[in-house]
Design a protein around this motif. Structure first.
Motif, mmCIF file in Angstrom:
data_model
loop_
_atom_site.group_PDB
_atom_site.id
_atom_site.type_symbol
_atom_site.label_atom_id
_atom_site.label_comp_id
_atom_site.label_asym_id
_atom_site.label_seq_id
_atom_site.Cartn_x
_atom_site.Cartn_y
_atom_site.Cartn_z
ATOM 1 N N GLU A 1 37.384 -66.593 -44.852
ATOM 2 C CA GLU A 1 35.987 -66.252 -45.117
ATOM 3 C C GLU A 1 35.242 -65.951 -43.822
ATOM 4 N N LEU A 2 35.454 -66.778 -42.796
ATOM 5 C CA LEU A 2 34.778 -66.569 -41.518
ATOM 6 C C LEU A 2 35.275 -65.293 -40.828
ATOM 7 N N LEU A 3 36.579 -65.049 -40.876
ATOM 8 C CA LEU A 3 37.125 -63.827 -40.294
ATOM 9 C C LEU A 3 36.581 -62.597 -41.022
ATOM 10 N N SER A 4 36.446 -62.665 -42.327
ATOM 11 C CA SER A 4 35.871 -61.565 -43.094
ATOM 12 C C SER A 4 34.420 -61.324 -42.670
ATOM 13 N N HIS A 5 33.671 -62.391 -42.502
ATOM 14 C CA HIS A 5 32.274 -62.304 -42.072
ATOM 15 C C HIS A 5 32.178 -61.583 -40.723
ATOM 16 N N TYR A 6 32.992 -62.007 -39.745
ATOM 17 C CA TYR A 6 32.940 -61.398 -38.417
ATOM 18 C C TYR A 6 33.456 -59.962 -38.422
ATOM 19 N N SER A 7 34.518 -59.696 -39.171
ATOM 20 C CA SER A 7 35.060 -58.342 -39.182
ATOM 21 C C SER A 7 34.098 -57.378 -39.877
ATOM 22 N N GLN A 8 33.359 -57.865 -40.853
ATOM 23 C CA GLN A 8 32.360 -57.034 -41.513
ATOM 24 C C GLN A 8 31.265 -56.637 -40.519
ATOM 25 N N ARG A 9 30.969 -57.516 -39.575
ATOM 26 C CA ARG A 9 29.961 -57.245 -38.558
ATOM 27 C C ARG A 9 30.547 -56.546 -37.324
ATOM 28 N N ARG A 10 31.859 -56.289 -37.396
ATOM 29 C CA ARG A 10 32.587 -55.578 -36.337
ATOM 30 C C ARG A 10 32.517 -56.284 -34.994
ATOM 31 N N SER A 11 32.492 -57.606 -35.037
ATOM 32 C CA SER A 11 32.438 -58.408 -33.818
ATOM 33 C C SER A 11 33.133 -59.742 -34.065
ATOM 34 N N LEU A 12 34.343 -59.900 -33.518
ATOM 35 C CA LEU A 12 35.079 -61.147 -33.710
ATOM 36 C C LEU A 12 34.600 -62.190 -32.718
ATOM 37 N N LYS A 13 34.200 -63.319 -33.217
ATOM 38 C CA LYS A 13 33.748 -64.436 -32.393
ATOM 39 C C LYS A 13 34.737 -65.576 -32.547
ATOM 40 N N ALA B 1 40.051 -66.558 -54.080
ATOM 41 C CA ALA B 1 39.083 -66.455 -52.980
ATOM 42 C C ALA B 1 39.788 -66.101 -51.673
ATOM 43 N N PHE B 2 40.903 -66.757 -51.402
ATOM 44 C CA PHE B 2 41.664 -66.509 -50.175
ATOM 45 C C PHE B 2 42.072 -65.048 -50.084
ATOM 46 N N TYR B 3 42.717 -64.543 -51.137
ATOM 47 C CA TYR B 3 43.193 -63.160 -51.107
ATOM 48 C C TYR B 3 42.046 -62.155 -51.144
ATOM 49 N N SER B 4 40.954 -62.492 -51.781
ATOM 50 C CA SER B 4 39.786 -61.624 -51.782
ATOM 51 C C SER B 4 39.283 -61.410 -50.355
ATOM 52 N N HIS B 5 39.225 -62.497 -49.597
ATOM 53 C CA HIS B 5 38.802 -62.390 -48.190
ATOM 54 C C HIS B 5 39.803 -61.570 -47.382
ATOM 55 N N LEU B 6 41.096 -61.807 -47.599
ATOM 56 C CA LEU B 6 42.103 -61.059 -46.834
ATOM 57 C C LEU B 6 42.059 -59.569 -47.146
ATOM 58 N N TYR B 7 41.864 -59.206 -48.409
ATOM 59 C CA TYR B 7 41.766 -57.783 -48.762
ATOM 60 C C TYR B 7 40.532 -57.158 -48.107
ATOM 61 N N ALA B 8 39.428 -57.901 -48.055
ATOM 62 C CA ALA B 8 38.214 -57.397 -47.396
ATOM 63 C C ALA B 8 38.471 -57.194 -45.901
ATOM 64 N N ILE B 9 39.125 -58.152 -45.273
ATOM 65 C CA ILE B 9 39.441 -58.042 -43.842
ATOM 66 C C ILE B 9 40.318 -56.825 -43.593
#
Length: 101
Positions: free
Chosen positions: A69-81, A22-30
């Motif tokens: 997971e949270l960083l992947s979520h924000y980067s997918q939306r192109r807005s880091l919070k 799960a960890f690496y899956s999120h990092l690859y997505a980011i």
């Protein structure tokens, strides 16, 4: 940031297979999503990836995976919070619960 082609397995910091995947899956997505971020956010995301991969952290894999997971979520939306709108803190990562609503 250059991620390994497959998740490394280290005896000193070996997460369970599920949490590692799960960890690496999120990092690859980011990593894929970083190209879509503006330069400032891309630099911040890369510094967070480096922090999450830091083997010297005593932060649990569960917390690292939650941050990824949270960083992947924000980067997918192109807005880091928050907390990703700043560079990662020195030392261990605090609990992520204040950032999850």
């Amino acid at each position: 940031v250059q991620l390994p082609s497959s998740p490394p397995h280290s005896r000193s910091h070996s997460p369970s297979d599920d949490s590692s995947a799960a960890f690496y899956s999120h990092l690859y997505a980011i990593e894929r999503q970083c190209a879509q971020l503006n330069k400032t956010d891309r630099v911040r995301a890369e510094s967070w990836i480096k922090k999450l991969l830091d083997a010297k952290l005593s932060t649990s894999w569960k917390i690292r995976t939650q941050y990824a997971e949270l960083l992947s979520h924000y980067s997918q939306r192109r807005s880091l919070k928050s907390p990703f709108d700043k560079r990662p803190p020195q030392g261990d990562l605090p609990a992520i619960s204040p950032y999850i609503s």
